[in-house]
Design an enzyme around this catalytic site. Sequence first.
Site, PDB file in Angstrom:
ATOM      1  N   LYS A  83       0.874  -1.181   0.000  1.00 23.24           N
ATOM      2  CA  LYS A  83       0.000   0.000   0.000  1.00 23.24           C
ATOM      3  C   LYS A  83       0.909   1.228   0.000  1.00 23.24           C
ATOM      4  O   LYS A  83       1.745   1.414   0.895  1.00 23.24           O
ATOM      5  CB  LYS A  83      -0.887  -0.031   1.240  1.00 23.24           C
ATOM      6  CG  LYS A  83      -2.173   0.714   1.095  1.00 23.24           C
ATOM      7  CD  LYS A  83      -3.071   0.407   2.281  1.00 23.24           C
ATOM      8  CE  LYS A  83      -4.356   1.188   2.228  1.00 23.24           C
ATOM      9  NZ  LYS A  83      -5.141   1.011   3.452  1.00 23.24           N
TER      10      LYS A  83
HETATM   11  O1  G3P Z   1      -9.424   2.421   4.422  1.00 25.91           O
HETATM   12  C1  G3P Z   1      -9.158   3.679   4.947  1.00 25.91           C
HETATM   13  C2  G3P Z   1      -9.903   3.859   6.206  1.00 25.91           C
HETATM   14  O2  G3P Z   1      -9.378   3.051   7.201  1.00 25.91           O
HETATM   15  C3  G3P Z   1     -10.026   5.262   6.653  1.00 25.91           C
HETATM   16  O3  G3P Z   1     -11.262   5.352   7.219  1.00 25.91           O
HETATM   17  O4  G3P Z   1     -13.037   6.343   8.550  1.00 25.91           O
HETATM   18  O5  G3P Z   1     -10.635   6.802   9.130  1.00 25.91           O
HETATM   19  O6  G3P Z   1     -11.664   7.817   7.111  1.00 25.91           O
HETATM   20  P1  G3P Z   1     -11.666   6.654   8.038  1.00 25.91           P
END
Ligand code: G3P
Length: 220
Positions: A83
């Site tokens: 990644k």
């Molecule tokens: O896959 C990316 C994710 O983990 C981020 O999610 O909710 O922190 O924006 P969030």
Amino acid sequence: MQIFLDSADKNLIEKYSAWGIIDGVTTNPSLMAKEGVDPKERIMEITKLVDGPISVEVVAEDTEGMLEQARKVASWHKNIYAKIPMTQAGLAAVKVLSREGIRTNVTLVFSLSQALLAAKAGATLLSPFVGRVDDISYDGVQLVADIVQAYSLYGFDTKVLAASIRHPRHIVDCINARADIATIPPKLLDKAVAHPLTDAGLEKFMADWYNCVACQNLYK
Ligand code: G3P
């Protein structure tokens, strides 16, 4: 649409993969840090639970460092994707990795122009962050739809992996936007399964069944 689990929690990955719905797993430095365990050991445990792409994020900020880390994690298991953050150094790393046959997931994508550049560099997967786009009053699902359309129009093989999915409506909208994959936090899958009409219907079926004396011998 494929479903990946956005988690590094071994117990949760085990729980949801038993449902037969998990095609892959995404991790990131925050999710790994939350687990507080040896990251390599945890990733190897995940490879035993899910037979599909497992994204492991590099933390170097320069191209050489990213390449070294990406090669290292990719050597652990055939299903590991490196990644790589959507930066200038990241694009240069993706170009080299794609030539070496190391699959990549370009992450932290917030615009169509970033998506075009990542695909041209040779990204295998591309992660637009739907919820975080919404957080700044733009439309995350529209971004996914725009990327899907552009990739189809220009014939890129890069798969669109909708990330930062926050609620069941995001899942529905990503399906309608023709995302290839959505990576979903575990708790959200519980919400996606539940429906009040399913609960009400089941309650009525059970009440009718147990009120029927003649029915009671069937499963004895
Ligand atoms: O896959 C990316 C994710 O983990 C981020 O999610 O909710 O922190 O924006 P969030």
